[in-house]
Design a protein around this motif. Structure first.
Motif, PDB file in Angstrom:
ATOM      1  N   GLU A 100       0.983  -1.252  -0.067  1.00 36.00           N
ATOM      2  CA  GLU A 100      -0.138  -0.039  -0.071  1.00 36.00           C
ATOM      3  C   GLU A 100       0.813   1.094  -0.089  1.00 36.00           C
ATOM      4  OE1 GLU A 100      -2.570   0.115   3.308  1.00 36.00           O
ATOM      5  OE2 GLU A 100      -3.871  -1.830   2.314  1.00 36.00           O
ATOM      6  N   PHE A 101       1.905   1.156   0.651  1.00 38.69           N
ATOM      7  CA  PHE A 101       2.806   2.490   0.769  1.00 38.69           C
ATOM      8  C   PHE A 101       3.519   2.388  -0.758  1.00 38.69           C
ATOM      9  CE2 PHE A 101       7.325   3.973   1.251  1.00 38.69           C
ATOM     10  CZ  PHE A 101       7.230   4.915   1.925  1.00 38.69           C
ATOM     11  N   ILE A 102       3.997   1.512  -1.190  1.00 37.53           N
ATOM     12  CA  ILE A 102       4.452   1.667  -2.521  1.00 37.53           C
ATOM     13  C   ILE A 102       3.510   2.157  -3.618  1.00 37.53           C
ATOM     14  CG2 ILE A 102       5.585   0.361  -4.491  1.00 37.53           C
ATOM     15  CD1 ILE A 102       6.715  -1.546  -2.444  1.00 37.53           C
ATOM     16  N   ASP A 103       2.153   1.803  -3.472  1.00 37.61           N
ATOM     17  CA  ASP A 103       1.068   2.147  -4.633  1.00 37.61           C
ATOM     18  C   ASP A 103       0.980   3.618  -4.310  1.00 37.61           C
ATOM     19  OD1 ASP A 103       0.563  -0.392  -5.479  1.00 37.61           O
ATOM     20  OD2 ASP A 103      -0.990  -0.716  -4.092  1.00 37.61           O
ATOM     21  N   CYS A 104       1.354   4.375  -3.312  1.00 37.21           N
ATOM     22  CA  CYS A 104       1.470   5.876  -3.430  1.00 37.21           C
ATOM     23  C   CYS A 104       2.230   6.593  -4.478  1.00 37.21           C
ATOM     24  CB  CYS A 104       1.615   6.476  -1.969  1.00 37.21           C
ATOM     25  SG  CYS A 104       0.704   5.897  -0.648  1.00 37.21           S
ATOM     26  N   TYR A 105       3.270   5.777  -4.822  1.00 36.98           N
ATOM     27  CA  TYR A 105       4.238   6.491  -6.019  1.00 36.98           C
ATOM     28  C   TYR A 105       3.566   6.310  -7.113  1.00 36.98           C
ATOM     29  CZ  TYR A 105       7.495   6.806  -1.951  1.00 36.98           C
ATOM     30  OH  TYR A 105       8.316   6.849  -0.812  1.00 36.98           O
ATOM     31  N   PRO A 106       3.894   7.253  -8.156  1.00 33.31           N
ATOM     32  CA  PRO A 106       3.644   7.278  -9.554  1.00 33.31           C
ATOM     33  C   PRO A 106       4.299   6.061 -10.263  1.00 33.31           C
ATOM     34  CG  PRO A 106       5.336   8.968  -9.064  1.00 33.31           C
ATOM     35  CD  PRO A 106       4.746   8.540  -8.016  1.00 33.31           C
ATOM     36  N   PHE A 107       3.579   5.497 -11.277  1.00 33.86           N
ATOM     37  CA  PHE A 107       4.056   4.196 -11.824  1.00 33.86           C
ATOM     38  C   PHE A 107       5.518   3.981 -12.046  1.00 33.86           C
ATOM     39  CE2 PHE A 107       5.189   1.893 -15.804  1.00 33.86           C
ATOM     40  CZ  PHE A 107       4.735   0.650 -15.267  1.00 33.86           C
ATOM     41  N   PRO A 108       6.294   4.784 -12.529  1.00 36.58           N
ATOM     42  CA  PRO A 108       7.894   4.805 -12.734  1.00 36.58           C
ATOM     43  C   PRO A 108       8.392   4.386 -11.679  1.00 36.58           C
ATOM     44  CG  PRO A 108       7.112   6.680 -14.116  1.00 36.58           C
ATOM     45  CD  PRO A 108       6.084   6.016 -13.256  1.00 36.58           C
ATOM     46  N   VAL A 109       8.167   5.182 -10.616  1.00 37.68           N
ATOM     47  CA  VAL A 109       8.881   5.086  -9.215  1.00 37.68           C
ATOM     48  C   VAL A 109       8.599   3.639  -8.725  1.00 37.68           C
ATOM     49  CG1 VAL A 109       9.101   6.070  -6.836  1.00 37.68           C
ATOM     50  CG2 VAL A 109       8.932   7.515  -8.929  1.00 37.68           C
ATOM     51  N   ARG A 110       7.169   3.347  -8.621  1.00 42.66           N
ATOM     52  CA  ARG A 110       6.712   2.119  -8.142  1.00 42.66           C
ATOM     53  C   ARG A 110       7.176   0.883  -9.085  1.00 42.66           C
ATOM     54  NH1 ARG A 110       1.780   3.428  -8.723  1.00 42.66           N
ATOM     55  NH2 ARG A 110       1.070   2.077 -10.574  1.00 42.66           N
ATOM     56  N   TYR A 111       7.522   1.068  -9.970  1.00 41.06           N
ATOM     57  CA  TYR A 111       8.196   0.080 -10.980  1.00 41.06           C
ATOM     58  C   TYR A 111       9.541  -0.294 -10.473  1.00 41.06           C
ATOM     59  CZ  TYR A 111      10.368  -2.308 -14.675  1.00 41.06           C
ATOM     60  OH  TYR A 111      11.265  -3.404 -15.467  1.00 41.06           O
ATOM     61  N   PHE A 112      10.348   0.791 -10.368  1.00 45.86           N
ATOM     62  CA  PHE A 112      11.801   0.581  -9.893  1.00 45.86           C
ATOM     63  C   PHE A 112      11.911   0.169  -8.320  1.00 45.86           C
ATOM     64  CE2 PHE A 112      12.512   3.467 -13.592  1.00 45.86           C
ATOM     65  CZ  PHE A 112      13.362   2.674 -14.086  1.00 45.86           C
ATOM     66  N   ILE A 113      10.803   0.484  -7.729  1.00 50.65           N
ATOM     67  CA  ILE A 113      10.928   0.087  -5.987  1.00 50.65           C
ATOM     68  C   ILE A 113      10.583  -1.360  -5.985  1.00 50.65           C
ATOM     69  CG2 ILE A 113       9.953   0.290  -3.934  1.00 50.65           C
ATOM     70  CD1 ILE A 113       9.415   3.158  -4.528  1.00 50.65           C
ATOM     71  N   LYS A 114       9.879  -1.771  -6.736  1.00 51.66           N
ATOM     72  CA  LYS A 114       9.441  -3.133  -6.677  1.00 51.66           C
ATOM     73  C   LYS A 114      10.476  -4.217  -7.416  1.00 51.66           C
ATOM     74  CE  LYS A 114       4.555  -2.608  -6.662  1.00 51.66           C
ATOM     75  NZ  LYS A 114       2.972  -3.121  -7.378  1.00 51.66           N
ATOM     76  N   LYS A 115      11.183  -3.572  -8.651  1.00 50.59           N
ATOM     77  CA  LYS A 115      12.436  -4.253  -9.230  1.00 50.59           C
ATOM     78  C   LYS A 115      13.464  -4.207  -8.395  1.00 50.59           C
ATOM     79  CE  LYS A 115      14.910  -4.333 -13.420  1.00 50.59           C
ATOM     80  NZ  LYS A 115      16.134  -4.305 -12.845  1.00 50.59           N
ATOM     81  N   TYR A 116      13.608  -3.193  -7.641  1.00 52.82           N
ATOM     82  CA  TYR A 116      14.923  -3.147  -6.563  1.00 52.82           C
ATOM     83  C   TYR A 116      14.639  -4.066  -5.267  1.00 52.82           C
ATOM     84  CZ  TYR A 116      17.986  -1.625  -2.776  1.00 52.82           C
ATOM     85  OH  TYR A 116      18.655  -1.457  -1.725  1.00 52.82           O
TER      86      TYR A 116
END
Length: 218
Positions: free
Chosen positions: A155-171
């Motif tokens: 839910e915390f990650i979903d607060c970010y826009p898609f590009p940032v969310r993608y890189f966080i999940k990939k990291y």
């Protein structure tokens, strides 16, 4: 009856051993995080030195360009060109060093601030958990009050826009994300910050040597 007692004792021993193993692992992680964070705390000192070099090289470069016609009779023109040539990589590595420092200091500050905010919340939850656990034990009820950190993180990650969310999940997938991941990243950034600042200093030093060696002696 004896078999049931032995089985209960075995379960109790296993629970204690698991508790001890988790406590030991958490203590080791806390020590490692503390060591890594203390090393990363050197970043502001390196950043201050890099700032001095960056400001000095920018000021000297501007001064040379504005007064080039006056300096040519005093300093060999070829040496001036070479000296100014070394100021360019000095500024570039200075910017890289500042980016490394920004990454470290932002991460350390936000992590410390997060602990200050979340620690009282978690302590309050643990107190409530103990009280509810006692009440549940008296009524022979099974209640699970374990905090679902995975759900919270999603839910915390979903607060970010898609590009940032993608890189966080990939990291998270690439780094096997855990408590030590961020401090390790800070130390790696500190090493790169030190490297960039060292190259920055060497370029400024070469600039000064080339400039001094080009002074025309009357």
């Amino acid at each position: 009856m004896i078999d049931n007692a032995d089985e209960s004792l075995k379960k109790w021993q296993d629970s204690v051993q698991a508790w001890a193993a988790i406590t030991k692992e958490n203590a080791e992680i806390d020590v490692l995080v503390g060591m890594l964070t203390s090393i990363a705390s050197a970043s502001p000192i390196i950043d201050k030195f890099s700032t001095w070099l960056l400001a000095g090289s920018a000021g000297i470069g501007s001064l040379f360009i504005l007064n080039l016609d006056r300096l040519v009779p005093i300093i060999n023109s070829d040496r001036i060109q070479w000296a100014l040539f070394f100021l360019i990589p000095s500024a570039i590595f200075g910017v890289f060093s500042k980016l490394n420092s920004l990454s470290i200091q932002t991460g350390v500050h936000s992590t410390q601030r997060m602990k200050e905010i979340l620690l009282p919340i978690i302590e309050k939850h643990m107190g409530n958990e103990d009280e509810i656990g006692k009440a549940a034990k008296e009524s022979n009820s099974l209640i699970d009050m374990t905090i679902d950190f995975k759900k919270i993180m999603n839910e915390f990650i979903d607060c970010y826009p898609f590009p940032v969310r993608y890189f966080i999940k990939k990291y998270q997938k690439d780094e096997d994300f855990n408590q030590v991941s961020a401090p390790k990243k800070w130390v790696r950034s500190l090493i790169w910050q030190s490297f960039n600042t060292s190259i920055q200093f060497i370029c400024v030093l070469v600039f000064a040597i080339v400039l001094i060696s080009g002074i025309n002696i009357i």
